[in-house]
Design a protein around this motif. Structure first.
Motif, PDB file in Angstrom:
ATOM      1  N   VAL A 189      28.472 -77.735 104.673  1.00  0.00           N
ATOM      2  CA  VAL A 189      29.014 -79.092 104.535  1.00  0.00           C
ATOM      3  C   VAL A 189      29.268 -79.408 103.065  1.00  0.00           C
ATOM      4  O   VAL A 189      30.337 -79.917 102.691  1.00  0.00           O
ATOM      5  CB  VAL A 189      28.060 -80.135 105.162  1.00  0.00           C
ATOM      6  CG1 VAL A 189      28.503 -81.559 104.815  1.00  0.00           C
ATOM      7  CG2 VAL A 189      28.003 -79.940 106.680  1.00  0.00           C
ATOM      8  N   ALA A 190      28.283 -79.079 102.218  1.00  0.00           N
ATOM      9  CA  ALA A 190      28.407 -79.446 100.807  1.00  0.00           C
ATOM     10  C   ALA A 190      29.528 -78.668 100.122  1.00  0.00           C
ATOM     11  O   ALA A 190      30.213 -79.189  99.233  1.00  0.00           O
ATOM     12  CB  ALA A 190      27.078 -79.212 100.097  1.00  0.00           C
ATOM     13  N   SER A 191      29.712 -77.409 100.547  1.00  0.00           N
ATOM     14  CA  SER A 191      30.700 -76.600  99.838  1.00  0.00           C
ATOM     15  C   SER A 191      32.081 -76.692 100.476  1.00  0.00           C
ATOM     16  O   SER A 191      33.066 -76.278  99.880  1.00  0.00           O
ATOM     17  CB  SER A 191      30.238 -75.134  99.811  1.00  0.00           C
ATOM     18  OG  SER A 191      30.226 -74.611 101.110  1.00  0.00           O
ATOM     19  N   ALA A 223      32.669 -81.517 103.044  1.00  0.00           N
ATOM     20  CA  ALA A 223      32.780 -82.765 102.286  1.00  0.00           C
ATOM     21  C   ALA A 223      34.151 -82.875 101.625  1.00  0.00           C
ATOM     22  O   ALA A 223      34.792 -83.944 101.651  1.00  0.00           O
ATOM     23  CB  ALA A 223      31.666 -82.845 101.246  1.00  0.00           C
ATOM     24  N   ASP A 224      34.635 -81.775 101.048  1.00  0.00           N
ATOM     25  CA  ASP A 224      35.977 -81.790 100.445  1.00  0.00           C
ATOM     26  C   ASP A 224      37.058 -81.958 101.509  1.00  0.00           C
ATOM     27  O   ASP A 224      38.023 -82.695 101.324  1.00  0.00           O
ATOM     28  CB  ASP A 224      36.214 -80.479  99.681  1.00  0.00           C
ATOM     29  CG  ASP A 224      35.424 -80.423  98.386  1.00  0.00           C
ATOM     30  OD1 ASP A 224      35.484 -81.411  97.611  1.00  0.00           O
ATOM     31  OD2 ASP A 224      34.728 -79.424  98.158  1.00  0.00           O
ATOM     32  N   ILE A 225      36.873 -81.238 102.617  1.00  0.00           N
ATOM     33  CA  ILE A 225      37.874 -81.311 103.687  1.00  0.00           C
ATOM     34  C   ILE A 225      38.008 -82.737 104.200  1.00  0.00           C
ATOM     35  O   ILE A 225      39.114 -83.228 104.441  1.00  0.00           O
ATOM     36  CB  ILE A 225      37.481 -80.336 104.826  1.00  0.00           C
ATOM     37  CG1 ILE A 225      37.781 -78.891 104.398  1.00  0.00           C
ATOM     38  CG2 ILE A 225      38.207 -80.683 106.122  1.00  0.00           C
ATOM     39  CD1 ILE A 225      37.305 -77.844 105.378  1.00  0.00           C
ATOM     40  N   LEU A 226      36.878 -83.419 104.375  1.00  0.00           N
ATOM     41  CA  LEU A 226      36.938 -84.791 104.887  1.00  0.00           C
ATOM     42  C   LEU A 226      37.790 -85.668 103.966  1.00  0.00           C
ATOM     43  O   LEU A 226      38.662 -86.416 104.424  1.00  0.00           O
ATOM     44  CB  LEU A 226      35.523 -85.383 104.995  1.00  0.00           C
ATOM     45  CG  LEU A 226      34.578 -84.717 105.995  1.00  0.00           C
ATOM     46  CD1 LEU A 226      33.206 -85.393 105.935  1.00  0.00           C
ATOM     47  CD2 LEU A 226      35.129 -84.780 107.416  1.00  0.00           C
ATOM     48  N   TYR A 254      25.391 -87.123 100.192  1.00  0.00           N
ATOM     49  CA  TYR A 254      24.343 -86.119 100.435  1.00  0.00           C
ATOM     50  C   TYR A 254      24.769 -84.765  99.871  1.00  0.00           C
ATOM     51  O   TYR A 254      23.953 -84.000  99.372  1.00  0.00           O
ATOM     52  CB  TYR A 254      24.058 -85.988 101.933  1.00  0.00           C
ATOM     53  CG  TYR A 254      23.716 -87.292 102.626  1.00  0.00           C
ATOM     54  CD1 TYR A 254      22.822 -88.205 102.059  1.00  0.00           C
ATOM     55  CD2 TYR A 254      24.275 -87.615 103.861  1.00  0.00           C
ATOM     56  CE1 TYR A 254      22.511 -89.396 102.709  1.00  0.00           C
ATOM     57  CE2 TYR A 254      23.963 -88.794 104.510  1.00  0.00           C
ATOM     58  CZ  TYR A 254      23.078 -89.681 103.938  1.00  0.00           C
ATOM     59  OH  TYR A 254      22.775 -90.848 104.579  1.00  0.00           O
ATOM     60  N   SER A 255      26.068 -84.486  99.963  1.00  0.00           N
ATOM     61  CA  SER A 255      26.557 -83.191  99.480  1.00  0.00           C
ATOM     62  C   SER A 255      26.437 -83.096  97.973  1.00  0.00           C
ATOM     63  O   SER A 255      26.114 -82.031  97.420  1.00  0.00           O
ATOM     64  CB  SER A 255      28.011 -82.994  99.903  1.00  0.00           C
ATOM     65  OG  SER A 255      28.108 -83.009 101.305  1.00  0.00           O
ATOM     66  N   LEU A 256      26.718 -84.210  97.306  1.00  0.00           N
ATOM     67  CA  LEU A 256      26.622 -84.211  95.848  1.00  0.00           C
ATOM     68  C   LEU A 256      25.176 -84.026  95.403  1.00  0.00           C
ATOM     69  O   LEU A 256      24.904 -83.448  94.341  1.00  0.00           O
ATOM     70  CB  LEU A 256      27.187 -85.520  95.272  1.00  0.00           C
ATOM     71  CG  LEU A 256      28.702 -85.679  95.423  1.00  0.00           C
ATOM     72  CD1 LEU A 256      29.145 -87.074  94.987  1.00  0.00           C
ATOM     73  CD2 LEU A 256      29.439 -84.602  94.605  1.00  0.00           C
TER      74      LEU A 256
END
Lengths: 659, 659
Positions: free
Chosen positions: B39-41, B44-47, B110-112
Motif C-alpha cells: 500500500v505504501a509503495s 497510496a500513489d495509485i489512489l 499511514y503510508s507516509l
C-alpha cells in the motif's frame, strides 16, 4: 437413416413426406383428454376475456376509437412511443396484440371442435368481423400500424413483429377454417398473404426483408397446405433463404429510418438468428422462441422441398440444442436477459427462464423434424417437452399460467392470471388443444405413431378409410393396445415409436410376438402388412423409475439426480415434504416406489423413497463449524413436474442431491 | 462477561474503556508488513493518481472551473442531474468525491508514516490547500454542493452523502495529523465540524437530521478523541440517538424539497437503517456498508458513555449478522441490488456481492466492539474479515482491486484498475495501512493482544513506557513469541486472544506453563503480573487444517465443505487445478496436507489433497442419462482466498463438494 428418408432426400418428392393428421382427425381421451377439456372448458374463454380486459378489442375495432398506447413494455416511455415519428427501436407488447388474437382464435378453434361453445364462437366471429373491417383495400392488416403508427408499415421488421403478427393470424385462420368450416378469416388472411407476397420476394422492386421474430415462415407453410397455393410455400422459403444474407436487411432498414444500425437494443443479430444465412448456422443462439419458430419453418421447407442443405443445418442445430442447452424438462433458454440461450452447459435451475412458449416451440420444431420420416430422437424430445416443460405452463384447471418454468423454487414462483407480455397463455392453450395432431404422421403408405394414449384417429391411406384406436392408461401405465380398423384390407407400414426412456418393451401383433430389435430403425418398430379390420397390436413399455444424471459439464446439476418415470420428469414439492428441500439427499441405494394416486392432482402416479436430510439442530454457535451436520432419514415424495404449484405455494426442486 | 466489562457497564467510566493503539505506535513486519508495504509503495500513489484522472482535483480546486457532472451513476441522466433544481432523488458517484479524497488522504497519511514519499506528501498538501481555499467562511465544506449544486446544502441528507463526505474528510484529517503532525486539515475539519454542530442537534432552531449514509458518527468520535473536544462526541451521540425517530427526518426533508417521501429509490428506510430508532433494531438490514459504519459508531458511543442500551442492541445485531448473514470469508451483503442484506441464510456464492468496503466495515465494527474489553467473539470475527473477505479486495502488489468478493467464479470475475464507484480502493488501502492499530487495545492497567504477527508496539501504561515485540511467522505458523519490555517493572494484565479456530494451544511465561483453561475468559488468556524487562511469553497455536461446514439452512453451501488453516479460508483456483472446478469433490476421508511455498503468491502455505472428479467422457448421447458419471481421482491444491486472481484468470471456488 431409413431407406424411406434417404429416398425422400434424393428425390425431393413431396409424396414421401410425413404430415401430421389435422386436429379434427384425432380424438384424445385419458391424460390428454383431461388437458384438452380444461382448455376447451376454461382456458379458451379466459384467453378471450383477458384480451378484452387488455383493451385488445378496441384496438382492432375500426368503429371504436383506438385505445392509444396501453401497456408499455421495455424502454420507451408512453410519450416516446406515442410520438408520431416513433419508429420503435424498442417495443411494446401492444405491437404483438394481433398475435395474441391469432393464438386466441387458434385455441378457440380447436376448443370449439372439442366442445360446443356458442358464446365463444359468437365472440370470435365478431373479432373476425372487426378484422374484416380493419383490413385495408390492398389487403394489409395490422392493428398496431393502422391504429397506433399509421404510415410506418414495413419500416421496422427488425423490432416490431409485423410479419410475426401476420403469421399468428394466419395460423388462427387455418385452424378456425379446419375446425368450424368457416372461411371468412382464411379469406382475409389469404388477401393479406397475397399483399405480403406482392411486397416481399426475390423479384425486382420487392423488398428483401424478413421478420425480426420468425413465425410467418411456418404459418405460410400451413396456409399453403390448407389452400393448396404453392406461392405461399415459395414465400415461406424466400423468407428462410433470405435471412441473414448480406447486405443485411436490418442494417439497411435502420439506415432508411435514419437510425444507426449499431444502436440495436439486443446488440447482436444472433438475438433473432439473422447473424448469418440459416444454412451456415450451427449453434442455437439468441431468443429461444424465435429460434424454435425459425427451425420449425426450416424443417417444414426441408420436408416440402427435400432440401438436404437445410436438413444438414437443422441436424447441427438439433445436436447443439440437445447436447448442450436443454433442460431435463424439455425447457430451453436459461436467461431472462435475452429470453434465450447463453453458453454451453449453462442451465441454472432456480433462475431458469425456460419460457413456456420456448418449450412449446421445441414441440413445434421436433414435430416438424418428423416430416422426413419417423425418427425417435425427434419424437422422444417432442414427448419430453410436451409432458414436462410446456404443460407445466398451464394450471391443471386451465385457468392460471407460468411464463418462466424454473426447475427449482424457494416458494415465491407462483402461477398468475395474466402477464404483461401475454404470449404464453394462448400458446400453451393452442398446443394442448391441438395435441391430437402430434400423435401421428401419415405418408402415402405409412402411418407413424409418435405418442401413446387413449385416443381414436381417422384417416385415409391409399384411398381406404382407417381408424386407429389406442386403449391405454399412458403415461401412468406402459401397456398400449392399438386396434387398426381399415374399412377394407390395406397394405401400409405402421411405425411405432420405442421411447428411448424405455429399457424393456414387448410387441405383439394379433398375439404373435414381434422381434423388436429386428423390426426397429431410428427408434421405431416398423410393421408392413396388409392390415385387416380387428388387427390388434399390443405394445408394452416398461415403466420402471429412472434416476437421471446430467453431463458433468452442467455445473448446476453436478452431484444431483432427477427422477423420471416414462415420459414424465418428477419434482419434489414442499407441500408433500418438510421444507428446505435443499437439505434432502437421495442415496443411490434408496428404493423408489411408484404409487397411483387417483385423487391427487387430477390423478397421478407419485414416487416415494427414503432419503436423508441434514438437521439444523445444535447450530447454536454461528453459521460455520468443523463438525459436519448430523443426518437423519427423510421420507420424500415426488410428483410429476408438470403438476407443480397446483396446491399450496412452496419450495420445489427437480434436481435432488445425489447420495 | 468479564468482571472488567461488567464494571465498565455499571460505572460508565471512560477510564475502563479499551482503545486501539494509534497507527504510529505499532510497527508491523511479516505478513502484514508486506501488505502495508504494498500500500505504501504502490496503492497510496495509485489512489491519488486515479482521483486526478477522475477529475476530482478540478472539483475541489476553487482556482479552476468546476468539471461539471463527470460520471453519472444510477438513474439520472446527465441532463437531469445538471438541472439547477435537481435535488438528487438518485445519486451520482461525484457526490462522494470528498469521501474518496478523505480516504485517499487517510491512506496516504499511514503510508507516509511507513515510508517517506515526498512527492505524495506534496500532492496531499496541495489537496489540503485547495480544501482550505474551498471552505466557506462559516466553515461549510462540500465540493459537490459548492461546485455542482450551490444553494442546496443540507436539503437532501437522505441521498446525497453530505455528512458522510464530512466524516471521511475528518478521518483523513485525524490520520494526517497523527502521521505527519501537520494540523492544517485537522483545523479545517474542526471548523467544519463546528459548523455541523451549529446546524444539527437537539437544541431549538437546529435541524434534527442525520446522514443517509452513516460515517459522520464514528468520524466525530475519532475527532473528539484526537482533539479532546467533548462536543464532537456529543454530536456523534446525537446523530445516533436521533436516527429513525418519528416524525421521520427524511420524510420531512423530502416534503420540504417538494418531493413525495414515498418516491424513495430504495423503497424502505431499512436501506439506511433509519427504519426505527437504533436501540430498537434487532436485524441487520439494508446497505451493508451503511450498517457497519452505523454499528461502529454505536459501539464507540456505547464504550464512551458506558451505554448498556446501545450495547444490548449491538449484541442483538451482532448475533443476527454472525449466525444468519455472514460469508465464511467474513464477507457480508450478498445482494448487488441493495449492496446489502437479503434474507436469513441467503448466501449465494457466485453472485455474492460481499463488497470489499462491507468487509472492511465489519473489521471496523468488530474492533470497536472490543472497546468494552477483550472478547474473542469480536476479535475472531475481526481476524476472519481481515485475513479473508477484506484483503481479497486488493491485489498482492497493491495495484488492482475487487469491488465484489464472490466465493465462486467461472473465471470472468477479475480485478480492475478502478471503478466508477471508487469507494473500495481507498477503503482497503487505509485499512491495510492502519493494520497496526487493530493488533492491540489498551486500558488503564491492561493490554489486550487481538492479532498475532511479527511486530513491535510501543505504549505507556501506568506512566511506564513499554515495548511489546512479537516474533512469529503467523499466520503461516502458530508459534508466537512475545517479549514484554517495560522501561521499569510495571503491573498490568496481559490479555492474549485464544482464537476460536485453534483446537489446541500452549502458553508459557518465562518457560513456565500456564493453565489456559484456568486463565481464560471470553476467549482471552489473562495474565496479571508485574512485568519486567525481558519477560517472554511463548504462545503456540495449533494450525491443523479444518474442514468447515455451513449451517444446513444455507442452501448454497449444503453438501459442501470449505478449508481453513489458522485464520485463513482457502479456495481452489483453476490455474492450480484442472478446469470445471464444480466437478471436484473432497471425500471426508481425504488427507489434507499443508505445504509452505515461499515463492508462490508472495509466500503462502498451500493445501493439497486427493479428491475425486466426475469425468465428462463418454457422454456422446445427449445431456442426460441413467448411468451416473464415472469418477476419477483428482489432485487438488488450494490457496488462501485473499490471494486469488493474482495469477492467470480462471475459475475459483471456496465451497468444494463434500464427499
Amino acid at each position: 437413416m431409413t431407406a424411406h428418408r434417404s429416398a425422400a432426400r434424393k428425390t425431393g418428392k413431396l409424396s414421401l413426406a410425413f404430415r401430421p393428421l389435422p386436429v379434427p382427425q384425432v380424438d384424445v381421451r385419458g391424460f390428454w383428454g383431461d388437458r384438452v377439456d380444461a382448455v376447451a372448458s376454461r382456458t379458451a374463454d379466459i384467453l378471450y376475456e383477458r384480451c378484452v380486459e387488455a383493451r385488445m378489442l378496441e384496438q382492432i375495432d375500426p368503429d371504436r376509437p383506438s385505445p392509444g398506447l396501453v401497456i408499455p413494455f421495455h424502454s420507451p416511455s408512453p410519450d416516446e412511443a406515442a410520438t408520431p415519428g416513433f419508429t420503435g427501436s424498442t417495443v411494446t407488447t401492444q405491437m404483438f396484440w394481433d398475435s395474441d388474437w391469432g393464438k386466441t382464435i387458434e385455441t378457440a378453434a380447436y376448443s370449439l371442435y372439442r366442445r360446443r361453445n356458442d358464446r365463444l364462437e359468437k365472440n370470435i366471429d365478431a373479432v373476425i368481423d372487426m378484422y374484416e373491417k380493419l383490413q385495408q383495400p390492398d389487403g394489409y392488416l395490422s392493428s398496431w400500424y393502422q391504429r397506433i403508427q399509421p404510415g410506418l408499415r414495413w419500416t421496422n421488421l427488425r423490432d416490431c413483429h409485423e410479419l410475426y403478427c401476420a403469421g399468428h393470424l394466419i395460423e388462427g385462420a387455418v385452424a378456425y377454417f379446419q375446425a368450424t368450416g368457416k372461411r371468412k378469416l382464411l379469406d382475409i388472411l389469404c388477401r393479406y398473404a397475397d399483399h405480403i407476397a406482392d411486397t416481399f420476394g426475390p423479384e425486382p422492386g420487392k423488398q428483401k426483408g424478413y421478420c425480426g421474430h420468425e413465425e410467418i415462415e411456418l404459418a405460410l407453410v400451413k396456409l399453403a397446405r390448407a389452400t393448396g397455393q404453392r406461392k405461399y410455400m415459395e414465400l415461406a422459403k424466400y423468407f428462410i433463404d433470405q435471412r441473414g444474407v448480406e447486405p443485411h436487411y436490418f442494417d439497411e432498414e435502420a439506415r432508411a429510418r435514419g437510425a444507426d444500425p449499431k444502436a440495436y437494443h439486443f446488440k447482436t443479430y444472433e438475438y433473432n438468428q439473422s447473424h448469418r444465412p440459416v444454412r451456415e448456422q450451427d449453434k442455437v443462439v439468441g431468443h429461444a422462441v424465435r429460434a424454435m419458430y425459425l427451425y420449425s419453418g426450416m424443417a417444414d421447407i426441408a420436408t416440402e422441398y427435400g432440401d438436404d442443405t437445410l436438413r444438414a443445418a437443422l441436424d447441427r442445430l438439433w445436436d447443439d440444442l440437445t447436447t448442450k442447452s436443454l433442460y431435463v424438462t424439455g425447457g430451453i433458454g436459461p436467461s431472462a436477459h435475452n429470453e434465450g440461450f447463453t453458453s454451453d452447459y449453462d442451465l441454472p435451475n432456480e433462475t431458469a427462464y425456460a419460457e413456456t412458449c420456448a418449450s412449446v416451440g421445441l414441440v413445434f420444431w421436433a414435430s416438424r423434424m418428423l416430416g422426413m420420416g419417423p425418427d425417435a430422437r425427434y419424437a422422444d424430445m417432442m414427448e419430453r417437452a410436451l409432458y414436462n416443460g410446456s404443460i407445466s405452463g398451464l394450471s391443471l384447471d386451465g385457468s392460471l399460467f407460468f411464463y418462466e418454468n424454473p426447475l427449482e423454487s424457494r416458494g415465491k414462483h407462483n402461477r398468475w392470471k395474466w402477464h404483461r407480455c401475454p404470449c404464453c397463455p394462448p400458446n400453451i392453450g393452442r398446443m394442448v388443444a391441438s395435441i391430437g395432431s402430434y400423435f401421428y404422421s401419415l405418408a402415402d403408405d405409412a402411418l407413424a405413431v409418435h405418442l401413446y394414449g387413449d385416443s381414436t384417429a381417422r384417416f385415409d391411406i391409399a384411398g381406404t378409410p382407417v381408424s386407429v384406436v389406442q386403449t391405454s392408461n399412458y403415461p401412468w401405465d406402459g401397456a398400449v393396445s392399438i386396434r387398426v380398423e381399415p374399412d377394407a384390407p390395406v397394405e401400409f407400414t405402421l411405425h411405432l415409436r420405442v421411447p428411448s426412456w424405455c429399457r424393456k418393451a414387448t410387441l405383439k401383433v394379433n398375439g404373435a410376438s414381434v422381434d423388436l430389435d429386428a423390426a426397429s430403425n431410428d427408434g421405431y418398430a416398423a410393421m408392413r402388412r396388409e392390415w385387416q379390420k380387428g388387427d390388434r397390436v399390443e405394445f408394452d413399455l416398461d415403466m420402471s423409475i429412472s434416476r437421471l444424471f446430467a453431463n458433468p459439464q452442467v455445473r448446476q446439476d453436478i452431484g444431483r439426480v432427477a427422477l423420471a418415470r416414462g415420459p414424465l420428469i418428477y419434482c419434489v414439492e414442499e407441500t408433500d415434504n418438510a421444507g428446505q428441500l435443499h437439505r434432502i439427499s437421495l442415496p443411490r441405494t434408496a428404493e423408489i416406489e411408484a404409487h397411483p394416486e387417483p385423487n391427487l392432482l387430477g390423478g397421478v402416479v407419485t414416487l416415494s423413497a427414503t432419503g436423508s436430510r441434514e438437521t439444523a439442530e445444535n447450530w447454536d454457535d454461528g453459521l460455520y463449524r468443523t463438525e459436519a451436520p448430523a443426518v437423519e432419514q427423510a421420507k420424500l415424495k415426488a410428483v410429476p413436474y408438470y403438476a407443480w404449484d397446483n396446491r399450496d405455494p412452496g419450495e420445489m426442486v427437480v434436481w435432488l442431491r445425489d447420495g
